[in-house]
Design a protein around this motif. Structure first.
Motif, short mmCIF file in Angstrom:
data_model
loop_
_atom_site.label_atom_id
_atom_site.label_comp_id
_atom_site.label_asym_id
_atom_site.label_seq_id
_atom_site.Cartn_x
_atom_site.Cartn_y
_atom_site.Cartn_z
N UNK B 141 0.90 -1.04 -0.10
CA UNK B 141 0.04 0.00 0.01
C UNK B 141 0.85 1.14 -0.08
N UNK B 142 0.69 2.10 -0.91
CA UNK B 142 1.40 3.28 -1.08
C UNK B 142 0.27 4.36 -1.18
N UNK B 143 0.87 5.55 -0.80
CA UNK B 143 -0.33 6.71 -0.94
C UNK B 143 0.50 7.92 -1.05
N UNK B 144 -0.06 9.04 -1.68
CA UNK B 144 0.73 10.42 -1.83
C UNK B 144 0.69 10.77 -0.58
N UNK B 145 1.91 11.57 -0.24
CA UNK B 145 2.34 11.97 1.22
C UNK B 145 1.31 12.66 2.11
N UNK B 146 0.40 13.27 1.54
CA UNK B 146 -0.59 14.05 2.57
C UNK B 146 -1.92 13.17 2.91
N UNK B 147 -1.74 12.07 2.36
CA UNK B 147 -2.96 11.28 2.54
C UNK B 147 -3.22 10.49 3.98
N UNK B 148 -4.33 10.95 4.56
CA UNK B 148 -4.41 10.56 6.05
C UNK B 148 -4.32 9.33 6.53
N UNK B 149 -3.89 8.92 7.58
CA UNK B 149 -4.10 7.47 8.14
C UNK B 149 -5.20 6.80 8.24
N UNK B 150 -6.43 7.68 8.38
CA UNK B 150 -7.76 6.99 8.51
C UNK B 150 -7.99 6.39 7.17
N UNK B 151 -7.76 7.10 5.79
CA UNK B 151 -7.77 6.45 4.48
C UNK B 151 -7.09 5.39 4.24
#
Lengths: 258, 208
Positions: B141-151
């Motif tokens: 699982x990867x995400x853009x840097x500002x995606x919050x932990x809840x998502x």
């Protein structure tokens, strides 16, 4: 008291009464006086015989239950404006022997000590943090940015969190300043003060486990606020990994809805 | 001659009732303190492996394994999800992005329509991947840097267990998905049935 002596006769007229001696009479009079005094005292104190034994039973059971629950909880998490856990359906229990790393909106806290400050910015300025006065809580959209963020994440979403408000809150950013990072660079993932503190704790834990004949497992539990961004999570997980904490777990609040 | 009455007590000794007031005082102070410290919610944990830098390509665990790892990756952005994986035959594959959608009104959102990540569709795609690759258990699982932990937590929820009522389709899919129960495996005698897993091993990846 005069004691009747019944010699087997059925009729009343055949009951004989043996008179008491003076000493026996005096004893009986003294105990009657004591009883009378006790009754008078009870009446004077207004004691109508309130029985608090049941209340004691309830209190004792409640006390034992609370003591057992609190001592069996390895992670005692207290939520507030700066730390609201994410919700998830996962149901693995936290292990007892892990190093807790708390990521709140203001600090990274390890072993009850803040090691790194977290920066919060909104549109280039520092986020405002205005707690509710007293214990009344908020009844409408709060002024502080941190409090507004928490307010609009309620379930159900309050009516005063319109699209403009939500759009503004989406621009809130949390980050760790580069002065805490390796080489003072924003690109680096290693957080130096956190790494040093974790290394100390790991060293102590290893010595403790060696003395007790146990194996060191290298487990860290990250208690992160739900708004902490992925970048910060990755930095903390990477730093923990570099401090020999290979087994990382994230604490969440268990919920039945996904 | 009359004898002096005996100084020994002839009456039964009656003990006074224990004074429970001090004990009650202690309990009245102690119990509110413990209730204050008590947490009224259950805290559980989700295991995650340390982030891999790059595109998350993993080596096979056992060097003797011939099979190439799937490298199933979910990338989270502001717009939605992107699914990627390495197919043995077809090489790197990228599925059509799963964009955020507007869901119909519900009570949890003040009876207004709302925009959210399409977790039900993500689950449907992952469920199909599991049918194609049943032995695979790891998901990156990867995400853009500002995606919050809840998502990210909700994304992990969508990838962890197999759910009843699949596939989730239609406008009401989010409502059905959020309340869906996990599928349980047949249990042996005397054991509780375990939920069926989808991709339970989560690894964070960071794109460089």
């Amino acid at each position: 008291m005069v004691e009747p002596t019944n010699q087997g006769s059925q009729s009343e007229s055949s009951v004989e009464f043996t008179p008491l001696s003076a000493a026996e009479l005096e004893t009986q009079q003294r105990s009657a006086q004591k009883n009378a005094k006790r009754k008078a005292k009870r009446a004077a104190s207004g004691d109508k015989g309130l029985n608090i034994n049941s209340l004691m039973d309830i209190m004792t059971i409640l006390l034992v239950f609370l003591l057992m629950t609190i001592t069996s909880d390895p992670l005692s998490v207290k939520q507030d404006d700066n730390l609201l856990l994410a919700r998830s359906t996962v149901d693995y229990s936290p292990g007892a022997d892990s190093i807790p790393i708390m990521l709140s909106k203001q600090h990274i806290i390890v072993d009850h000590q803040a090691v790194v400050q977290v920066e919060c910015t909104l549109d280039g300025r520092v986020c405002t943090n205005i707690p509710a006065e007293g214990n009344t809580g908020f009844q409408s959209l709060p002024e502080g940015d941190i409090q507004s963020l928490n307010w609009c994440e309620q379930d159900p979403v309050p009516a005063d969190c319109g699209p403009d408000v939500l759009d503004r809150l989406r621009r809130v950013r949390f980050r760790i300043d580069k002065s805490y990072k390796q080489d003072g660079s924003d690109e680096q993932f290693l957080i130096v003060p956190l790494h040093k503190r974790l290394q100390q704790l790991v060293k102590n834990l290893k010595e403790e486990n060696l003395a007790l004949g146990r194996e060191f497992k290298g487990v860290a539990t990250i208690i992160a606020d739900r708004n902490i961004p992925f970048r910060m999570l990755a930095e903390v997980v990477h730093t923990a990994g570099m401090a020999e904490l290979g087994d990382i777990r994230f604490a969440v609040i268990k919920t039945s809805n996904r | 001659m009359a004898r002096k009455p005996s100084s020994r007590r002839h009456s039964v000794v009656e003990l006074d009732d224990i004074n429970l007031v001090p004990i009650m005082s202690i309990l009245v102070i102690l119990i509110p303190m413990l209730i204050y410290a008590f947490t009224f919610f259950e805290v559980t944990v989700q295991s995650v492996a340390a982030p891999k830098m790059g595109t998350g390509k993993a080596k096979a665990k056992d060097d003797t394994e011939q099979k190439k790892p799937l490298n199933l990756t979910v990338l989270i952005s502001d717009d939605g999800f992107m699914l990627k994986y390495d197919d043995e035959l077809q090489g790197s594959e990228s599925e059509k992005p799963i964009k955020k959608v507007e869901f119909p009104p519900d009570a949890a959102h003040g009876n207004l329509p709302y925009w959210d990540y399409d977790y039900p569709t993500l689950y449907n795609r992952l469920s199909k991947m599991k049918e194609r690759f049943p032995t695979e258990e790891q998901i990156n699982i990867g995400a853009e840097m500002h995606i919050p932990w809840q998502t990210i937590a909700r994304t992990i929820d969508a990838s962890r267990l197999q759910l009843e009522g699949t596939p989730f389709e239609g406008e009401e899919r989010m409502m059905i998905y959020t309340k869906a129960k996990p599928v349980k495996e047949k249990a042996k005698a005397g054991e509780e049935p375990e939920p069926k897993l989808l991709f339970p091993n989560v690894v964070f990846v960071v794109a460089e």
